[in-house]
Motif scaffolding. Sequence first.
Motif: not given
Length: 589
Positions: A222-239
């Motif tokens: 919410a505080a950061t405009p523009g594209p971003g990547i969030v890395y999670a450790q498992t496939r289920a966590a990404t979804e």
Amino acid sequence: MHPDPLPTLQRVFGFPQFRGVQSEVVSRVLERERTLAVMPTGAGKSLCYQLPAVMNEGTCIVVSPLIALMHDQLRGAEAVGIRAATLTSADENRGETLRRFRAGALDLLYVAPERASGQAFRDLLTEAPLCLFAIDEAHCVSEWGHDFRPDYRLLSPLMDAFPDVPRLALTATADAHTRADIAKQLGIPADGMIVSGFDRPNIRYSISAKANVNRQIADLIAATPGPGIVYAQTRAATEKLAEALGRSGRPTRAYHAGLEPHIRAKNQADFVASEDMVICATVAFGMGIDKPDVRFVAHAGLPKSIEAYYQETGRAGRDGDPSVAHLFWGADDFARARQRIGEVEPERQAGERTRLQSLAALVETAGCRRRILLRHFGEDPAEDCGNCDNCLGSPDAVDATETARKFLSAVFRTGQMFGAGYIEEVLTGQSTERSLMNGHEKLSVWNIVEGDETALLKPVARALLLRDAIRSNPHGGLEFGPAARGILKGETAVSLIVPPKRERRRRGVAPAAGNPADTPLFEALRERRRTLAKDAGVPPYVIFHDSVLRDMAAQRPMSRAALAVLSGIGARKLDAYGDAFLEVIREAR
């Protein structure tokens, strides 16, 4: 003596001068010397082989690890007028590419190491002149590197078959041990190594303990405009993360190897083309992405190593604009990492433990985060970088040694069988059916923590897990680790970092990554760029980076000649897009 590369740099790429060590690397390549260049992401590594390829007769063979990365680089090369092609399993124009190569009509030919190492490809290379071998992501050649690819080991025999063709290896992520191994594997002399600084001053590094990590990441987004990547450790966590974060209204996608290939490809393509999308991904995502305008990278858990963390956070801010890298960690991340170390080959365990200790030092420090990162790569930076969470808001350190000893005593007295929550109940005297049944209310550690000290119990438990003073057993209980003895005997102190209290920022405000050019003209230029990108079938950044549009908005050039002076506008782009942007600038008068 080689010809001066500056006129070509200005004409083709639109840059008035080289950046960093680019000049040194290009000069060695033009002198036909073998070279290993270690340069941070965003420092312009690809230019170091693209420029010589344009200047010299023959084709430059670029070995790159991922098809997506090759296609991304292909788009960028073609946009400035470089004759380039890829030779991959995903290409339908294989015949046309081979014809162009044999005719000497290619400056660059991108291939994967699996294809490059084959005899058929080696035979093909005898059919046309070559000017250079460029090995991208060269850390993949080293078993010490964090992305080792066995096929990279087969590249040296290929290049040895063409001894007169110079070779250039490029990487952003290699410590001293890995650099030496890369040079050895690829036949590059010790004096052929050029190591640029690893610092990415435009990235703000922040690290926080997890406390409702979905909410924490949502606040960051919410505080950061523009594209971003969030890395999670498992496939289920990404979804799950993608679903939770998508409720904020920002377009959000998941990416992992378990998705159907067409869905994975679409999600990646949507992200590359977007100016505000968030993608939640496993670490499989990113190496193949050369997207310069990523404004933040968040980790929803511990990365594999300092090298992996540096490379993954390095996907933010490749365009040089302010960006954010925020790591959220928990003690359970360290517990799982130690468990994984116990499962690898015995000869690798010492090295893996050292990597984990380096990560522990990074998350636990009250000092400069950037200093720890850069010292890991052999640099000696200043004590204060001015652009990490600790330097921007000096945290206080609290001596929690006595509380830690109480916690360890409670773990021991209760038989090393119970989890952190129950240990807290014992220490604070919270009577339950379990504590009565076990007789723990008669222990010397019952109800010995009260008042302000109770707030230290959770961070103390986290610190003890991080230091390997306690470990989780298979049943969820806590037991002693090797570091417990020193703390109990008073030989080792335990200090906790207390972050300074920050005012909650108004949503949409991002001092680290806000756009300094939110003017009507800048937005109009961005809108024109979107239209042109859609018509050309390329991501907006391939047309021009935001920095170029900001210069246009600030300088307001009124002619092609004035536009050509701006950095990043070469002859091909001036011809293709100059008039369209001049029209927007004139309309804004």
